[in-house]
Motif scaffolding. Structure first.
Motif, PDB file in Angstrom:
ATOM      1  N   PHE B  50       1.034  -1.174  -0.130  1.00 35.41           N
ATOM      2  CA  PHE B  50      -0.028  -0.133  -0.059  1.00 35.41           C
ATOM      3  C   PHE B  50       0.863   1.092  -0.036  1.00 35.41           C
ATOM      4  CE2 PHE B  50      -3.125   2.489   2.839  1.00 35.41           C
ATOM      5  CZ  PHE B  50      -4.092   2.578   1.746  1.00 35.41           C
ATOM      6  N   THR B  51       0.730   1.959  -1.038  1.00 35.40           N
ATOM      7  CA  THR B  51       1.557   3.396  -1.094  1.00 35.40           C
ATOM      8  C   THR B  51       1.082   4.487  -1.477  1.00 35.40           C
ATOM      9  OG1 THR B  51       3.759   3.908  -1.695  1.00 35.40           O
ATOM     10  CG2 THR B  51       2.436   2.843  -3.344  1.00 35.40           C
ATOM     11  N   THR B  52       1.467   5.657  -1.095  1.00 33.81           N
ATOM     12  CA  THR B  52       0.853   7.090  -1.894  1.00 33.81           C
ATOM     13  C   THR B  52       2.007   7.928  -2.223  1.00 33.81           C
ATOM     14  OG1 THR B  52      -0.620   8.730  -1.606  1.00 33.81           O
ATOM     15  CG2 THR B  52       0.805   7.913   0.595  1.00 33.81           C
ATOM     16  N   ASP B  53       1.848   8.758  -3.058  1.00 33.76           N
ATOM     17  CA  ASP B  53       2.909   9.816  -3.652  1.00 33.76           C
ATOM     18  C   ASP B  53       2.142  10.956  -4.181  1.00 33.76           C
ATOM     19  OD1 ASP B  53       5.332  10.763  -4.120  1.00 33.76           O
ATOM     20  OD2 ASP B  53       6.059   8.792  -5.314  1.00 33.76           O
ATOM     21  N   SER B  54       2.725  12.166  -3.947  1.00 35.41           N
ATOM     22  CA  SER B  54       2.200  13.188  -4.600  1.00 35.41           C
ATOM     23  C   SER B  54       3.082  13.864  -5.647  1.00 35.41           C
ATOM     24  CB  SER B  54       1.919  14.469  -3.608  1.00 35.41           C
ATOM     25  OG  SER B  54       1.169  13.868  -2.851  1.00 35.41           O
ATOM     26  N   PHE B  55       2.550  14.439  -6.714  1.00 35.90           N
ATOM     27  CA  PHE B  55       3.267  14.935  -7.942  1.00 35.90           C
ATOM     28  C   PHE B  55       3.058  16.540  -8.203  1.00 35.90           C
ATOM     29  CE2 PHE B  55       2.813  10.539  -7.897  1.00 35.90           C
ATOM     30  CZ  PHE B  55       3.979   9.947  -8.064  1.00 35.90           C
ATOM     31  N   VAL B  56       4.359  17.260  -8.210  1.00 31.31           N
ATOM     32  CA  VAL B  56       4.091  18.556  -8.403  1.00 31.31           C
ATOM     33  C   VAL B  56       4.916  19.394  -9.480  1.00 31.31           C
ATOM     34  CG1 VAL B  56       3.299  18.840  -6.007  1.00 31.31           C
ATOM     35  CG2 VAL B  56       5.882  18.952  -6.619  1.00 31.31           C
ATOM     36  N   ILE B  57       5.474  18.324 -10.366  1.00 32.99           N
ATOM     37  CA  ILE B  57       6.466  18.415 -11.202  1.00 32.99           C
ATOM     38  C   ILE B  57       6.470  19.824 -12.109  1.00 32.99           C
ATOM     39  CG2 ILE B  57       5.570  16.963 -12.900  1.00 32.99           C
ATOM     40  CD1 ILE B  57       8.502  16.114 -13.752  1.00 32.99           C
ATOM     41  N   ASP B  58       7.312  20.509 -12.208  1.00 34.02           N
ATOM     42  CA  ASP B  58       7.159  21.776 -13.201  1.00 34.02           C
ATOM     43  C   ASP B  58       8.319  21.613 -14.075  1.00 34.02           C
ATOM     44  OD1 ASP B  58       6.965  24.449 -14.134  1.00 34.02           O
ATOM     45  OD2 ASP B  58       8.920  24.816 -12.839  1.00 34.02           O
ATOM     46  N   PRO B  59       8.019  21.529 -15.327  1.00 29.00           N
ATOM     47  CA  PRO B  59       6.838  21.624 -16.020  1.00 29.00           C
ATOM     48  C   PRO B  59       6.009  20.527 -16.050  1.00 29.00           C
ATOM     49  CG  PRO B  59       8.431  21.471 -17.855  1.00 29.00           C
ATOM     50  CD  PRO B  59       9.043  21.494 -16.580  1.00 29.00           C
ATOM     51  N   ILE B  60       4.704  20.592 -16.410  1.00 33.92           N
ATOM     52  CA  ILE B  60       3.634  19.396 -16.309  1.00 33.92           C
ATOM     53  C   ILE B  60       3.960  18.573 -17.636  1.00 33.92           C
ATOM     54  CG2 ILE B  60       2.003  20.477 -14.847  1.00 33.92           C
ATOM     55  CD1 ILE B  60       0.155  21.250 -16.751  1.00 33.92           C
ATOM     56  N   PHE B  61       4.165  19.060 -18.663  1.00 29.96           N
ATOM     57  CA  PHE B  61       4.632  18.340 -19.874  1.00 29.96           C
ATOM     58  C   PHE B  61       6.145  18.546 -20.202  1.00 29.96           C
ATOM     59  CE2 PHE B  61       0.409  19.911 -20.654  1.00 29.96           C
ATOM     60  CZ  PHE B  61      -0.191  18.576 -20.742  1.00 29.96           C
ATOM     61  N   PHE B  62       6.789  17.267 -20.241  1.00 31.69           N
ATOM     62  CA  PHE B  62       8.579  17.263 -20.484  1.00 31.69           C
ATOM     63  C   PHE B  62       8.715  16.197 -21.434  1.00 31.69           C
ATOM     64  CE2 PHE B  62       7.170  14.841 -16.780  1.00 31.69           C
ATOM     65  CZ  PHE B  62       7.321  13.749 -17.127  1.00 31.69           C
ATOM     66  N   PRO B  63       9.736  16.209 -22.065  1.00 36.64           N
ATOM     67  CA  PRO B  63      10.202  15.226 -23.203  1.00 36.64           C
ATOM     68  C   PRO B  63      10.250  13.922 -22.556  1.00 36.64           C
ATOM     69  CG  PRO B  63      11.730  16.896 -23.251  1.00 36.64           C
ATOM     70  CD  PRO B  63      11.152  17.224 -21.956  1.00 36.64           C
ATOM     71  N   GLY B  64       9.313  12.934 -23.059  1.00 36.96           N
ATOM     72  CA  GLY B  64       9.150  11.553 -22.557  1.00 36.96           C
ATOM     73  C   GLY B  64       7.952  11.417 -21.592  1.00 36.96           C
ATOM     74  N   GLY B  65       7.304  12.579 -21.329  1.00 36.08           N
ATOM     75  CA  GLY B  65       5.898  12.075 -20.346  1.00 36.08           C
ATOM     76  C   GLY B  65       5.469  13.458 -20.039  1.00 36.08           C
ATOM     77  N   ASP B  66       4.392  13.329 -19.004  1.00 33.44           N
ATOM     78  CA  ASP B  66       3.576  14.348 -18.352  1.00 33.44           C
ATOM     79  C   ASP B  66       3.604  13.875 -17.021  1.00 33.44           C
ATOM     80  OD1 ASP B  66       1.515  13.087 -18.403  1.00 33.44           O
ATOM     81  OD2 ASP B  66       1.353  13.483 -20.392  1.00 33.44           O
ATOM     82  N   ILE B  67       2.915  14.906 -16.199  1.00 36.15           N
ATOM     83  CA  ILE B  67       2.514  14.761 -14.737  1.00 36.15           C
ATOM     84  C   ILE B  67       1.654  13.673 -14.430  1.00 36.15           C
ATOM     85  CG2 ILE B  67       0.690  16.354 -14.506  1.00 36.15           C
ATOM     86  CD1 ILE B  67       1.731  17.128 -11.741  1.00 36.15           C
ATOM     87  N   GLY B  68       0.598  13.171 -15.450  1.00 39.72           N
ATOM     88  CA  GLY B  68      -0.051  11.963 -15.586  1.00 39.72           C
ATOM     89  C   GLY B  68       0.718  10.715 -15.557  1.00 39.72           C
ATOM     90  N   LYS B  69       1.584  10.877 -16.309  1.00 37.85           N
ATOM     91  CA  LYS B  69       2.069   9.453 -16.800  1.00 37.85           C
ATOM     92  C   LYS B  69       3.041   9.052 -15.164  1.00 37.85           C
ATOM     93  CE  LYS B  69       5.576   7.435 -19.770  1.00 37.85           C
ATOM     94  NZ  LYS B  69       6.681   7.502 -21.041  1.00 37.85           N
ATOM     95  N   LEU B  70       3.823  10.446 -14.996  1.00 39.54           N
ATOM     96  CA  LEU B  70       4.570  10.204 -13.710  1.00 39.54           C
ATOM     97  C   LEU B  70       3.906   9.710 -12.455  1.00 39.54           C
ATOM     98  CD1 LEU B  70       7.599  11.191 -13.238  1.00 39.54           C
ATOM     99  CD2 LEU B  70       6.731  13.081 -12.414  1.00 39.54           C
ATOM    100  N   ALA B  71       2.606  10.259 -12.448  1.00 40.67           N
ATOM    101  CA  ALA B  71       2.077   9.876 -11.379  1.00 40.67           C
ATOM    102  C   ALA B  71       1.545   8.426 -11.337  1.00 40.67           C
ATOM    103  CB  ALA B  71       0.596  10.761 -11.310  1.00 40.67           C
ATOM    104  N   VAL B  72       1.057   7.769 -12.268  1.00 39.43           N
ATOM    105  CA  VAL B  72       0.753   6.536 -12.388  1.00 39.43           C
ATOM    106  C   VAL B  72       2.109   5.483 -12.127  1.00 39.43           C
ATOM    107  CG1 VAL B  72      -0.066   4.468 -13.679  1.00 39.43           C
ATOM    108  CG2 VAL B  72      -1.196   6.667 -13.699  1.00 39.43           C
ATOM    109  N   CYS B  73       3.081   5.885 -13.022  1.00 38.59           N
ATOM    110  CA  CYS B  73       4.532   4.978 -12.870  1.00 38.59           C
ATOM    111  C   CYS B  73       5.158   5.183 -11.576  1.00 38.59           C
ATOM    112  CB  CYS B  73       5.627   5.483 -13.893  1.00 38.59           C
ATOM    113  SG  CYS B  73       4.998   5.246 -15.701  1.00 38.59           S
ATOM    114  N   GLY B  74       4.983   6.362 -10.993  1.00 33.69           N
ATOM    115  CA  GLY B  74       5.536   6.621  -9.526  1.00 33.69           C
ATOM    116  C   GLY B  74       5.100   5.425  -8.447  1.00 33.69           C
ATOM    117  N   THR B  75       3.757   5.566  -8.675  1.00 33.63           N
ATOM    118  CA  THR B  75       3.033   4.735  -7.629  1.00 33.63           C
ATOM    119  C   THR B  75       3.119   3.088  -7.832  1.00 33.63           C
ATOM    120  OG1 THR B  75       1.706   6.275  -6.552  1.00 33.63           O
ATOM    121  CG2 THR B  75       0.676   4.007  -6.586  1.00 33.63           C
ATOM    122  N   VAL B  76       3.097   2.876  -9.232  1.00 34.09           N
ATOM    123  CA  VAL B  76       3.265   1.572  -9.713  1.00 34.09           C
ATOM    124  C   VAL B  76       4.624   0.990  -9.179  1.00 34.09           C
ATOM    125  CG1 VAL B  76       3.548  -0.046 -11.906  1.00 34.09           C
ATOM    126  CG2 VAL B  76       1.591   1.540 -11.396  1.00 34.09           C
TER     127      VAL B  76
END
Lengths: 360, 336
Positions: B50-76
């Motif tokens: 069971f885990t949790t993580d918050s994502f506040v990356i700046d900028p929200i779009f970057f080469p190779g991903g965006d904050i959404g992709k990061l939010a799923v990958c990070g927790t997975v």
């Protein structure tokens, strides 16, 4: 990587390491420049030297030698309405007597990290209703960049840009060390400073003090080669200034940069943390440019403060002691919670020792 | 729907419902989705991750991903490196008034896409909208649940790590930090490096299912490899020795590090796993990892040693030795 890997060649370094063992005399070599201190520890150079060769770190970290008063002044400036403080990143965490720029930023002061003085000037151009103060720090390496910026501000009649200067120059402090009790057999002379000044500024050292000098680059083969050149010189009767870093440094230096510096700055007596006041060792703006001088425009002089008496940064900066001799080192004083200035900046001797404590 | 997020979208009323239906359910749910106050999950196992993580990356779009992709990958990845199979994720959004709806759509779509790749379901969520300037465009929190097919609890604790075990990394270090730095465009430096942001659960499961003796895993995120290894050294009471010449770093990343004074060992990654593996299984693990596109550059980069307990020592490229300490201070803020 081209232009990097050649200078990090395992075989070359190992060969020099072997050759150094030809000399068995005990010698002390001082690297004056903080960039060298950093590189020496990052690549594990001390582990490659024979025991009779000792490296000592000198006063070449600008953040360390500038000390508390400068930070306190910058903090006071940051509290003035409509002031934007622009600074290199190194300064942001440096503790002043009561606070740091980082803490003031979190309390709402407008403090911005820039990568050059010109970037700070750009902020002044775009935010005309604000007063932009640039914290000018560094030796002959960064001073020309500051000087160019002041010239531009002058030529464009920009009236909301100011310099708070703690710029310093190298030769006076090297001479001060030689006049002190410090045992130095040879200097690893600064590489970047020398690209501007040329190697001629060190000529007085072998002439007057019979001490060997080698202007050195920042890669492992540079450092190893220089240490070998110094060992050779020290073990001979002929002390002189040699340039190891010949791909960047020439004897006369960068004349254009020197001229700009001389046009904008003049020397003044300056206080070096842990060493004291050294005549003509600091740089201040000339009369012509005084409207840009934050010290004159903003009346924020704060009184000097006492430092922790157990801190031996002063002796470390003079090469008399090493961080390992300090009672505070690693216990009370760490990069997370620095007491003395040498622990603050990446280039500080204590910080480098802490980060890369020599593995023996 | 409006082109921009307004405070009304967080009101809980009609506009909120529209946002949930038109954006979130459309991407995350299926036709049968009924909105209720909580998701009901069927988890037969008695032990879950069971885990949790918050994502506040700046900028929200970057080469190779965006904050959404990061939010799923990070927790997975947090679940996967514990040895668990990620199953369910929740997603909470804090949106700044004025965020373009098309940006939100793109972010939500890439979350759905990653969830599909990782074979996890996004089962619950929440949205709040704050006044302009009170958050920066979008912040996302994800929480995840994973199940264990075997008892891998020792992988998190490192209790089975022994002297001579080898250290493996699944590819180039520092790509994420450099991609984000590039995207910020503050320095007129272009590296063309893409973030390594990816879900590692399949890569990791392949090795676990082959019964390889993997004794410890961590995803190498903020603080970089140096920080993870120091955390491990602190737990296991042995020393760690790294062979710096074997550590995979792209030339362009190295170049940027040289210019900016960064050390790649401290840069953040979002698709890298560090494994401590029994020496005998090392070559097989490398073979298994290299079959997956996320592990092609897998390398053995060091080992667990009896010398210098609790200290990470690097053999430098020139044959010197140095201590590799934990990251001090913040190298790059808002990197994830």
């Amino acid at each position: 990587m081209k232009f990097i890997d050649e200078y990090r060649d395992f075989e070359i370094v190992q060969n020099i390491s072997k050759k150094l063992r030809e000399y068995d005399r005990e010698i002390s070599i001082m690297e004056v420049c903080g960039g060298h201190t950093m590189a020496i520890h990052r690549f594990g150079i001390p582990s490659l030297l024979p025991e009779n060769i000792k490296l000592i770190s000198g006063p070449g970290c600008p953040v360390c030698v500038s000390g508390i008063g400068f930070i306190d002044n910058a903090i006071e400036c940051s509290k003035i309405n409509d002031v934007i403080i622009t600074t290199y990143g190194d300064l942001i965490r440096v503790p002043g007597s009561k606070s740091s720029l980082e803490k003031e930023k979190s309390r709402g002061a407008d403090i911005r990290i820039v990568y050059s003085a010109l970037e700070a000037l750009e902020i002044a151009r775009s935010e005309k209703n604000k007063k932009v103060i640039f914290l000018g720090i560094g030796f002959e390496t960064t001073a020309p960049g500051t000087a160019v910026t002041i010239q531009k501000a002058y030529n464009e009649s920009i009236s909301n840009f100011y310099l708070l200067s703690t710029h310093k120059i190298m030769p006076p402090v090297m001479e001060a060390l030689l006049n002190d009790k410090v045992k130095i057999d040879g200097f690893i002379c600064p590489g970047h400073v020398s690209t501007i000044t040329g190697s001629g500024i060190y000529d007085f050292i072998p002439e007057k003090y019979k001490i060997a000098c080698v202007v050195t680059g920042f890669e492992p083969t540079d450092l190893m080669q220089s240490i070998y050149m110094l060992a050779k010189q020290i073990n001979s009767i002929d002390q002189k200034v040699e340039i190891q870093y010949s791909r960047a440094v020439v004897k006369q230096g960068n004349i254009k940069a020197q001229n700009i510096m001389n046009e904008v700055f003049e020397t003044r007596d300056d206080n070096w943390r842990g060493i004291g006041v050294i005549p003509n060792s600091g740089l201040k703006l000339k009369e012509k440019y005084k409207s840009f001088d934050a010290e004159l425009v903003f009346d924020v002089k704060v009184s000097s403060v006492k430092e922790n008496t157990a801190c031996i940064c002063g002796q470390i900066l003079r090469g008399l002691k090493t961080p390992k001799d300090c009672k505070l080192f690693g216990m009370v004083c760490s990069p997370e919670n620095p007491v003395g200035a040498c622990m603050v900046s990446n280039e500080g001797a204590c910080h480098a020792y802490y980060k890369y404590r020599n593995y023996e | 729907m409006n082109d921009f997020i307004t405070l009304n979208h967080g009101s809980g009323g009609r506009a909120s419902q529209d946002l949930i239906k038109n954006i979130f359910i459309k991407s995350f749910g299926d036709n049968k989705t009924v909105l209720s106050d909580s998701a009901i999950l069927n988890i037969p196992e008695d032990r879950i991750a069971f885990t949790t993580d918050s994502f506040v990356i700046d900028p929200i779009f970057f080469p190779g991903g965006d904050i959404g992709k990061l939010a799923v990958c990070g927790t997975v990845n947090d679940l996967a490196v514990s040895g668990a199979v990620p199953k369910y994720i929740t997603a909470s959004f804090i949106l700044e008034e004025g965020l373009p709806v098309k940006d939100l759509k793109q972010i939500v779509n890439s979350m759905a896409e990653q969830a599909k790749i990782a074979n996890v379901k996004i089962v619950a969520g929440d949205t709040k909208v704050v006044h302009k300037g009170k958050c920066d465009k979008i912040f996302i929190n994800t929480t995840g649940i994973g199940v264990f097919e075997k008892d891998y609890s020792y992988i998190s604790t490192g209790e089975k790590v022994q002297i001579n075990d080898k250290i493996i990394i699944n590819g180039f270090l520092g790509d994420h930090s450099v991609a984000v730095l590039d995207a910020r465009n503050e320095m007129d430096l272009k590296s063309n490096v893409e973030s390594d942001c990816a879900c590692l659960n399949e890569l990791i499961q392949n090795a676990l299912k082959a019964d390889m003796r993997i004794k410890f895993m961590r995803d190498v995120t903020r603080g970089g490899l140096a920080t993870v290894l120091n955390e491990l050294a602190e737990i296991i009471n042995y020393g760690i020795e790294l062979d710096e010449k074997n550590i995979p770093v792209r030339e362009s990343v190295n170049g940027l590090c040289e210019i900016l004074g960064f050390d790649p060992l401290y840069l953040a990654n979002e698709g890298k796993v560090l494994m401590i593996v029994n020496a005998e299984d090392t070559n097989n693990v490398i073979k298994i990892l290299q079959k997956n596109s996320l592990g092609v550059e897998s390398k053995i980069i060091g080992e667990i040693v009896s010398d210098h307990p609790k200290i990470v020592v690097g053999k430098t490229k020139i044959g010197g030795k140095r201590i590799i300490d934990m990251l001090q201070g913040e190298q790059l803020p808002r990197i994830c």
